[in-house]
Structure formats: structure tokens, C-alpha cells
Design an enzyme around this catalytic site. Structure first.
Site, short mmCIF file in Angstrom:
data_model
loop_
_atom_site.label_atom_id
_atom_site.label_comp_id
_atom_site.label_asym_id
_atom_site.label_seq_id
_atom_site.Cartn_x
_atom_site.Cartn_y
_atom_site.Cartn_z
N GLN C 209 0.87 -1.18 0.00
CA GLN C 209 0.00 0.00 0.00
C GLN C 209 0.91 1.23 0.00
O GLN C 209 1.47 1.58 1.03
CB GLN C 209 -0.92 -0.04 1.22
CG GLN C 209 -1.79 -1.30 1.27
CD GLN C 209 -2.87 -1.32 0.20
OE1 GLN C 209 -3.71 -0.43 0.15
NE2 GLN C 209 -2.82 -2.30 -0.69
N GLY C 250 -11.98 3.35 3.57
CA GLY C 250 -11.08 2.41 2.89
C GLY C 250 -10.02 3.10 2.05
O GLY C 250 -10.10 4.31 1.78
N HIS C 251 -9.08 2.32 1.56
CA HIS C 251 -7.96 2.90 0.80
C HIS C 251 -8.43 3.53 -0.52
O HIS C 251 -9.32 3.03 -1.17
CB HIS C 251 -6.85 1.87 0.54
CG HIS C 251 -7.25 0.63 -0.17
ND1 HIS C 251 -6.36 -0.36 -0.49
CD2 HIS C 251 -8.45 0.18 -0.60
CE1 HIS C 251 -6.98 -1.32 -1.10
NE2 HIS C 251 -8.24 -1.05 -1.18
N ASN C 252 -7.81 4.66 -0.83
CA ASN C 252 -8.08 5.41 -2.06
C ASN C 252 -9.43 6.13 -2.04
O ASN C 252 -9.78 6.80 -3.02
CB ASN C 252 -8.07 4.53 -3.32
CG ASN C 252 -6.85 3.63 -3.42
OD1 ASN C 252 -5.86 3.86 -2.73
ND2 ASN C 252 -6.93 2.63 -4.25
N SER C 270 -11.67 3.27 -2.89
CA SER C 270 -11.72 3.99 -4.18
C SER C 270 -13.04 4.70 -4.44
O SER C 270 -13.27 5.17 -5.55
CB SER C 270 -11.42 3.04 -5.35
OG SER C 270 -10.16 2.45 -5.18
#
Lengths: 342, 342, 342
Positions: C209, C250-252, C270
Site C-alpha cells: 500500500q 477504505g484505501h483510495n 476507491s
């Protein structure tokens, strides 16, 4: 390129090395000596970068990528731009992941202990392990070789942590046995009392929680996730299970190997998951149930029944996903009829 | 037997003592002198152990248990194996819980403070209390006699913790008044600002949160649960209320006595629960509502209306449970019809 | 009056000053010299207090308030009791909030660092900043002027925190860049690995990540909320966004400016929110979606589709709120029909 303040890049690597590391096949062996300096997404990769292509939604970017090399599936080989060397893999994303790990390995664990750490004299700390600032390691604790214990993390009496674990800062562990190569993200709580009591209007009566938590090798557990210890049997997280953030695991629950539990889901007490079960985000499984090997529960679903192996369920109360989608369709039509009439 | 690394067992006890402690009746008084060494589940209990039987699902194990003694209800007395002495109780699980507490009492609190704890000179620490490593006790804090403050826990200015409390490691308390005999599990957050503001595209305007959190005697609060302080009135958790992990209690919310809030549920701001209310896992109650004494909300339900005393509701939006189940049945049939036609 | 152990009151202020500070108009300029000592709710305000009235549900209390002064809208001016001076504002709650902030400003940050804090020699700590007991500030960290870092908070290598931030105790930050005037409540986790991997029965393969978390100016983030860093792009929280407790990002994922995310909701990886989006409590948005400017998602809803700007959706799977309510009504009738027949 990743921000160098936060990520240290290794390399460069020859493309042939990368292919071998990832178990991929270099389509044109002549490209094997090419030096690759970094990984990057399709649309940002340049003449020194490796990228990957798997999802057809990004076909346009694939056709025009400026990447030196790209990991992809056999069937997509024909659509690559001529200047891009191809690595062929049946699982391009996995192959890419392995290559990215090579460029960005986890930072090494620095052996030693910070002077502000509070380590009981009876604790056994393995070779090469790191105990961070203000971490607290109580009597009888065992930490395996090469493991790292983050700042402010508290490990209660006699708990065991295996080798090569990465325990982030501000975690709390007690009454537990953690395997090797386990990653805990910040704020994980493992081993506290389960929610077990005899409800009584004169005062609920606590049932002593006499089990432990056992976490298998290679697990990863997300930030602020809570795993209560068993009431008598243990609470168990099987080897290779990955758990996301803010997940709740009740007492006596068990997961098999390689399960995936996505953010904010919960397992009630005494529920048992088989191997490779996936529970999607914000879902829950009621207590004393079983979920068979390879079964899946869709996001925001709540299962009040055991789920047979291999099936995918959804909805609250959950049912086989096809039936759930059919019901949603019927509902939608009913809603529309209402409009026509009104 | 519980893992001795994590649990210290007391005893043995004479069966007569155990019966008295649990308020149970020894069916055969001649067995009163028998020594009991441990508690164990039906299928693992041996000739020195006490077990319990309540749930008919386990009748087979009951008939064949090797336990020296068993707590059960009057009506099940006839089905016990001849070698097992019986303790008769109208609430066998509660009686068992009390006996298990005798064998496995909570570890005693060791008086003192760890040298790494940071305790402000104006804090008043009661007799026999323990302040753990790297705990931070700010100015004017009062900790009652016999309470234990875990490692890394931070208690903000002037907060009060009563007597005989067990505050786990890595908790954060401020702007609160905690009663006696309260248990907080790791990572509990009490007293931070509520989510109160005037929404404004030029920048939301915070409304100062001027209330406190008051936690009654005998409460238990689960890992990583968050309880915001009131906006003006206080946020209140009534005496004897038990709260599970990852629960959210909004500002000005109140619970009565003896409520049960299961994992990952939430109470919105200014909502008031009566006494002995149960909110099941992953449920929520919207703001400014009331839930009457003894009412229950099923798991994964969301109530947008106040719930009358004594009723059980379910679904989202929640309705009386019977109505909800009827609707689910109708839905199910509609889904099946669809199949027949298609 | 707020408990003086926890809140320090400023003032008194002349009513004219308060009107100017809040951008409100004093209906009777002659009252401008009146001294106001405190703020209080309608039913408790006395002859030295200022209150506010906006919600018609409280009209009865408004008519009988004993407050010296009251902020309200033009249209309600006629119903005030004769002895109460009025401040007229188009947004009475916002005006009241600004006045309450004047009486109860956040406690000032005391410059310095506690001797038990562990601050790496290469960290840059701005003027007037405070580093609390047992806080850990790693190499290369930058803390802006006037910021306060709570006890036990851990800030990882090279992370940046802007000026005038309030970071509560027991937070964990890494791989992040935090703007100015940001408030983090206790137990916030920012910058840990996202949940990104190639699922594989032989062992899930982690995808490194490589992104960061960027938090804009003026954000507020609730207790025990978790924000993962990006996988390659960054995870972004836009300026002025307010996030409640136990939220998962969450990521992004990205939020625009001024968004509101209520307790226990989640944004999957995302997903991108526009400006001034509101996600209500216990809701979720699936991954790789967009939610347009000003859109709203009702409580306990789960969106599997992108939501157009300005729309309000609800339900799981979420749909436009009007359609959802229509469907609920149809459902309700079906449930009742069942009863008539049965």
C-alpha cells in the site's frame, strides 16, 4: 513513484528476475536484461516502470501505456502496445503484488528495545525483536524472534506472540497465543472478556470467561478490530485469515484458514466459519451457526442460518443470493406499480 | 480446566458451600461434603468437576455426563445420570455463573503505581488502587479505593472513577463521572465531544459540548466502544447496564438500569432507553426517541420510532417483531411466485 | 451552567458584542449594554443567560423562557416573552453556536512537552505546540505551531500535522499529511495499510500500500475512526469534512469539502464523495463509486450504485428516497393483507 518520505524503494531489478520471482513467463526472452526501477499504474507508468493489466475496464489505458513492462494474462497479450515487454501469468494481480513487494519490502525490524518500554524481567524476547517506546510487556510474555511490538502496545501476562510478527502501536493483547508472521494494525484488542453473563434485573451475573484467543500463522488483523477470548473453549482465527478494520469477533467464534472478513462485519459468539469463507463489509452472522468452506456472505447482510459450503448468500435475513436478487426485483416492480396506480 | 498461565483457580470447595453461594438446593444433602475442584462443560466434566444443564439441546450430553455435580432445574432432575449430585435452581445458568466466579475470581488488584505512570500531584488516588505503566492521570482526577487503571490509559482533568473499578489498558476518559464496580475493556473512549454542529458550507460551526458522561455503578463496557459527552445535558449509562464491543453512544443519550447493548449497535443523540432494554447486535436507534422499559430491538434492526415498553421490534425501519416476520413471509412467497412464472 | 470542573467559562459579554460576533441583529438596540453571563437551553435559562429558539416543537418553552436574551428567526420574534431581548438571525442555531464558543472557548494549548514524551531529535515541533505524556513522535515528523498532541498518541516517521491541530490521546498516525485546525478524537487510526491483496488459498498475497492519507484543513474526526492509506493514489478527506465515531474509510477513498459522515458508516475502497455530501449513521457505500455534490444517503442504507449530485437515497440496496418510502408502504400493505386473510 511512492512518496520517498514514507516508502523506501529497492531495485532496480532485471525483468527476468522479476518474472521468476512472480512465477510469470517473459513473452520475449530478449527483454530479460531490461532494468526495471519501479511499479506504477497503467496510466502513470513510464519507460522504467512495470505495470499490470487484468480488468478489461482499463483496456484503453492498457493499449496506450508507456510502461516498460506489463504483467497480464495470455489472452490480453495481443492488445499491448509494441514497446511494452509482457510478463504472462494466470493471475496477473497476484504476480504484480509479488513484484511490488520486491520493490517495496516492509521496513526491516530494528532489534532492541526503547528505553521507555516497560518489559517485565520474566518476559522472553526473541532474537532480533523490537519493543517500541512506552510498550508494556508483562510477566511471562513470550515474543518470537524478529517480531516488532509498536509503541504504546500492551501485552498482558503470559501471552505469546510468534516470530516475525508486526504488532502496530496502541494494541492491547491478553489471554492469547499469536502465531508467526501475524500483522496487527493499530488499536486491535485481543483477549478481553467475552460478553457472557446471566441477565438478571438485580444485576447481570458475569460468567467467567475462561478461554483464550488463538491466532494462526500469517493472519492480518485490521485497525480497531476486537476479538474476545472464549468462555471456555478458545476463540480461534485460522491461519492465513485476513480481517479488516472495526470487525467484531465474539467469544468462542472460529474461522478456518484463509478467510476474509471485511470492514465493520461481526461474528457472534460460538459461530464457526470453514476455510476460505468471505464475509463482506458491514455484515453479521448470528451466534452458534456454521458457515461452510468457501461460502460467501454479501455486504450488509445478516445471516440467521448456517450457510452451506460454496454458497453465496445475501440480504437480512440472508438467503441464497439469487433468491435475494429475485426478491429485490419483485419488490422493485411492486414499488413501480404503486406509482402507476397513484 | 482453564489454561493456568492465564487463570488462577481457587478451591476446592465443598458442594454444600457451592449450593449456598449460588442460592441452589442440594437434592441429596448427603453429597454436601463432596469436594469440587473445578467447573467444566457437560461433555468434559469429570469426577471432580461441577457442570450445568439448562438447554434441552444438550440433553444427550447431560444423560452421559461424568460430572461429580450438576446445576439444573427441578424438571430436569430425573434425567441425570445416577452418579451425579444435583443442585436445583430456578436459574441454573446464573447459579453456575456464581459458582464459576468462586473458582475463578478476578485477579486481585495490586496496590501502588508503576514508576512510569504519570500522575498529577493534585490527583486523589484511593487506597489500594493500582495505576499501571505509562498510564496518565491528569490534574484533579479522583480514583476510588481498590480500582485498577490499566497501562496506557489516559484520564483527563477532574474526571472521577469510583471504587473497585477495572479500567483496562489503552482507554481514554475525560469529562466523566464513573460509578463503583465499573469494568471498561481496552480502547473504550468516554467523554469526547459529541457530534454537534451547525452545518455550513463555509465551515461547519461547532456547538460547544458542555455536558458530561455519567456511568452508573456496576456497568461493563466493551472494547473500543465510544460514548460521547452531552451537549448540555449529560450522556448517561444507567447502573448495571452492560455494553458490548464497538458500540456508539451519541451525546445526550441515556440508558436506564440493567440495559444490554450488543456489539456494534448505536444510540443516536438524545435517545433515551428505559430500564432493562436490550438492543441486539448491529442495530441502531435514531435520535430523540424513547425505548420503554423492557423493550427489545432485534439484531440488525434500525428504529426510526419510539418503542413502547415491553415490546420487541425488528427490521429496518423497525416494527413490532411479529409484523416484521409476517412481512418477511409475504416477501418470501412473492419471490417464489416470480420463479414459477419465469 | 456547565460543570466548572470540566469547562471554564469566559465573559460576561455585552449583548451588542455577542450580536456582532454571531452576525445577528439586535432587535432592540437599547438592550446592547446588557451583560450576558452564560448560555443555557430555553427551559433553564435565567435573567443572566442567552438561549436560542429555532425548532417549533419547543414553542411552549420559548413563550415562557426566563432568558435575558434569545437568538431566533425574524418570523418568531412576535412570540417571545416581553422581558427577553431578541437577536435576529437567518440561522439561529449557527449564531447560538458562535456565541457559545465565545463563552466556552477550547482550553488553550500549553506550550512544551512532557518529560515522558518520546520525541525523535529530527522531529520538527512548531512554536507553542504541546506534546503530551508518553506520546511518541518518530523521526522526521513535523508538528505545526500551536498544535496539541495528546498523551499516548503515536506519530510515525515523517508524518505531518499542521498548525493549531488538536490530536487527542491514544491516536495512531502514520503515512499521512494532516492540514491545519484538524481535530482528532481519541483512538483515531490514520495511515495503516489498506485491505489490499490478491486472494489465494495458498496464502493471500499483500499488495504493498504505497499511498498516503491527506486530511484537509478544519476537519474533525471522531473517536476510534479508521482511515487506511491509499494503495497507490492517496486516501483523501477534504477540507472541512466532519467524521463521527467508529467510521471506516477504505484505501483510495476520497471525500470532498464539508462532507458529513455520521457514526459507524463506511466508505469502501476507491469511492469518491463530492462536496457537502452527507452519509448518515450505520450506512455504507460500496467500492469504486461516486457520490455527487450535496447528495445524501439515509441512515442504515447501503449504496451499490453511484448517487447523482443533490439526490437523497436510502435503503439497502439504496435507491432514491421517495422510491424507497413508496416501496416500504407497499410492503407494509402486503403485510397487512396477509393478516386479513389469515
Amino acid at each position: 513513484m511512492a512518496d520517498p518520505r514514507f516508502f523506501r524503494r529497492s531495485g532496480p531489478f532485471r525483468l527476468q528476475e522479476l518474472a521468476e520471482h512472480a512465477g510469470a513467463r517473459l513473452l520475449d526472452p530478449a527483454a530479460g536484461e531490461m532494468l526495471i526501477h519501479d511499479v506504477a499504474p497503467l496510466d502513470r507508468a513510464g519507460p522504467e516502470d512495470l505495470t499490470f493489466f487484468d480488468n478489461p475496464a482499463y483496456l484503453g489505458q492498457y493499449r496506450e501505456t508507456g510502461a516498460a513492462a506489463c504483467v497480464t494474462a495470455e489472452k490480453h497479450a495481443g492488445k499491448a502496445p509494441p514497446g511494452t515487454a509482457l510478463l504472462i501469468s494466470p493471475a496477473p494481480y497476484g504476480a504484480y503484488a509479488r513484484i511490488a513487494q520486491l520493490f517495496y519490502p516492509p521496513p526491516p525490524v530494528m532489534p532492541g528495545r526503547h528505553p521507555s518500554a516497560v518489559v517485565h524481567e520474566t518476559a522472553l524476547i526473541g532474537e532480533g525483536a523490537w519493543i517500541g517506546p512506552c510498550a508494556v510487556i508483562e510477566a511471562g510474555v513470550r515474543i518470537g524472534a524478529g517480531s516488532s511490538i509498536g509503541a504504546g502496545t500492551v501485552i498482558g501476562e503470559n501471552a505469546e506472540v510468534g516470530a516475525d510478527c508486526r504488532i502496530a502501536p496502541n494494541c492491547t493483547l491478553s489471554h492469547c497465543i499469536i502465531g508467526d508472521r501475524v500483522t496487527l494494525h493499530p488499536g486491535v484488542r485481543i483477549g478481553q472478556d467475552g460478553f457472557g453473563f446471566h441477565p438478571d434485573p438485580r444485576g447481570h451475573v458475569k460468567v467467567p470467561q475462561l478461554g483464550r484467543v488463538r491466532i494462526g500463522d500469517g493472519c492480518e488483523i485490521g485497525a480497531n478490530t476486537t476479538i474476545d477470548r472464549g468462555a471456555g473453549p478458545d476463540t480461534v482465527v485460522g491461519a492465513g485469515t485476513w480481517i479488516d478494520n472495526l470487525v467484531q469477533i465474539g467469544h468462542n467464534a472460529e474461522t478456518g484458514q484463509g478467510c476474509i472478513l471485511v470492514a465493520q462485519c461481526g461474528l457472534s459468539g460460538s459461530t464457526k466459519l470453514g476455510n476460505f469463507v468471505a464475509i463482506a463489509a458491514q455484515s453479521g452472522v448470528a451466534g452458534h451457526l456454521t458457515v461452510g468452506d468457501g461460502a460467501r456472505l454479501a455486504a450488509r447482510s445478516g445471516s440467521m442460518h448456517s450457510i452451506p459450503a460454496g454458497e453465496t448468500w445475501g440480504g437480512t435475513p440472508a438467503m441464497p443470493l439469487k433468491r435475494y436478487f429475485r426478491m429485490l426485483k419483485t419488490l422493485e416492480k411492486l414499488g413501480e406499480q404503486k406509482v402507476e396506480k397513484g
